[in-house]
Design a protein around this motif. Structure first.
Motif, PDB file in Angstrom:
ATOM      1  N   GLU A   1       0.832  -1.209   0.000  1.00 59.52           N
ATOM      2  CA  GLU A   1       0.000   0.000   0.000  1.00 59.52           C
ATOM      3  C   GLU A   1       0.870   1.263   0.000  1.00 59.52           C
ATOM      4  O   GLU A   1       0.600   2.228  -0.710  1.00 59.52           O
ATOM      5  N   ALA A   2       1.951   1.222   0.805  1.00 58.21           N
ATOM      6  CA  ALA A   2       2.850   2.373   0.859  1.00 58.21           C
ATOM      7  C   ALA A   2       3.539   2.583  -0.498  1.00 58.21           C
ATOM      8  O   ALA A   2       3.702   3.716  -0.954  1.00 58.21           O
ATOM      9  N   ALA A   3       3.926   1.462  -1.120  1.00 56.30           N
ATOM     10  CA  ALA A   3       4.568   1.565  -2.430  1.00 56.30           C
ATOM     11  C   ALA A   3       3.605   2.132  -3.469  1.00 56.30           C
ATOM     12  O   ALA A   3       3.986   2.961  -4.305  1.00 56.30           O
ATOM     13  N   GLN A   4       2.336   1.683  -3.405  1.00 57.45           N
ATOM     14  CA  GLN A   4       1.332   2.203  -4.335  1.00 57.45           C
ATOM     15  C   GLN A   4       1.094   3.694  -4.116  1.00 57.45           C
ATOM     16  O   GLN A   4       0.992   4.470  -5.078  1.00 57.45           O
ATOM     17  N   MET A   5       1.018   4.092  -2.851  1.00 58.57           N
ATOM     18  CA  MET A   5       0.837   5.512  -2.544  1.00 58.57           C
ATOM     19  C   MET A   5       2.017   6.333  -3.046  1.00 58.57           C
ATOM     20  O   MET A   5       1.853   7.431  -3.575  1.00 58.57           O
ATOM     21  N   MET A   6       3.246   5.792  -2.869  1.00 57.69           N
ATOM     22  CA  MET A   6       4.430   6.497  -3.337  1.00 57.69           C
ATOM     23  C   MET A   6       4.413   6.643  -4.852  1.00 57.69           C
ATOM     24  O   MET A   6       4.747   7.698  -5.398  1.00 57.69           O
ATOM     25  N   ARG A   7       3.996   5.543  -5.554  1.00 57.60           N
ATOM     26  CA  ARG A   7       3.916   5.608  -7.014  1.00 57.60           C
ATOM     27  C   ARG A   7       2.897   6.659  -7.459  1.00 57.60           C
ATOM     28  O   ARG A   7       3.138   7.428  -8.395  1.00 57.60           O
TER      29      ARG A   7
END
Length: 288
Positions: A26-32
């Motif tokens: 989820e954090a990676a998706q938010m960062m993307r």
């Protein structure tokens, strides 16, 4: 019991690991998504910066076009439409357009008789000389100047104030009003480009013999370029009225973007071109 506890601990660790993986994903998706949004904003910002001059030009064109259309509409109207009906009921209202013309002609005669002595005052250029609102002209536009060689058409405001110069061309105070006549020289100034708006930016495209068309509320005057020179800002003697002449002078900063000199285009009235214009003649024929 211990084996059961171990199994429970293993299940808990698996659940925790799964939760960590989900949180990390989820954090990676938010960062993307954030990076994508930043890229979009940078792109839009760059586009806006690149498009700003064009947008400024478009906005200025629309604004100036509206002012010019209003002016030309007034100029086409019967000047007598603004006159008093003689009943006295309109006392205190705007004066008739012909009264404005007389006031401009009297102003021109006065400054010539006085030798334009007021030009020694550095602030005189900003003075309008005549309050157009008293004559029913609420937008301060006294004329429209068209310069075919520059593909430019601008409203002419009275007085070289900063506000007026952001809107178009200006008549310098203590120079002649734009109504023509012997012993006149209407000096018209404009920026050498302003916030992406060309104005007089391409003045060096003007050549000897080119036309400058000046439309006031009563008639269209045509002038012919007779002289071009570069002067120092303090050389005010260069733009004084020349006795016996009927002139328009265009002036702007020079060199472009450096502005420590003034580029001046002197123009003399051309009655033959005016007659051709009035008869609906082709501008190419006038140019020849």
């Amino acid at each position: 019991p211990r084996s059961i506890n171990i199994l429970c601990e293993m299940e808990t660790e698996k659940e925790c690991a799964g939760q960590r993986e989900e949180a990390e994903e989820e954090a990676a998706q938010m960062m993307r998504k954030l990076l994508y949004a930043i890229v979009i904003l940078i792109y839009l910002g760059g586009f806006a910066a690149a498009a700003a001059p064009d947008l400024n030009r478009l906005a200025a064109y629309i604004s100036a076009r509206g002012v010019i259309d209003d002016f030309e509409s007034r100029a086409r109207d019967d000047p007598a439409a603004g006159e008093s009906d003689g009943s006295g009921d309109d006392a205190g209202e705007s004066l008739a357009p012909e009264e404005l013309r007389r006031a401009m002609e009297e102003y021109n005669a006065r400054i010539f008789a006085e030798g334009q002595s007021g030009m020694t005052d550095p602030w005189v250029y900003e003075q309008s000389g005549i309050d157009l609102e008293q004559y029913g002209v609420d937008d301060d536009v006294a004329a429209v100047v068209e310069i075919p060689a520059m593909s430019v058409k601008l409203p002419v405001y009275l007085g070289a104030t900063q506000e007026n110069m952001t809107k178009g061309a200006v008549q310098l105070g203590e120079t002649s009003m734009p109504v023509g006549g012997v012993n006149t020289n209407c000096v018209i100034a404009a920026h050498r480009g302003y916030r992406g708006i060309p104005m007089f930016q391409y003045i060096e495209d003007v050549e000897l013999g080119d036309e400058v068309i000046l439309m006031n509320l009563w008639e269209t005057l045509i002038y012919r370029v007779t002289e071009i020179k570069v002067i120092a800002p303090a050389d005010t003697q260069e733009i004084l009225i020349r006795p016996g002449e009927d002139m328009v002078t265009l002036i702007t900063c020079h060199p472009y973007t450096h502005n420590y000199q003034r580029y001046v285009v002197f123009c003399t009235r051309d009655p033959e071109a005016e007659a051709e214009y009035a008869s609906g003649g082709d501008p190419e024929d006038r140019a020849s």
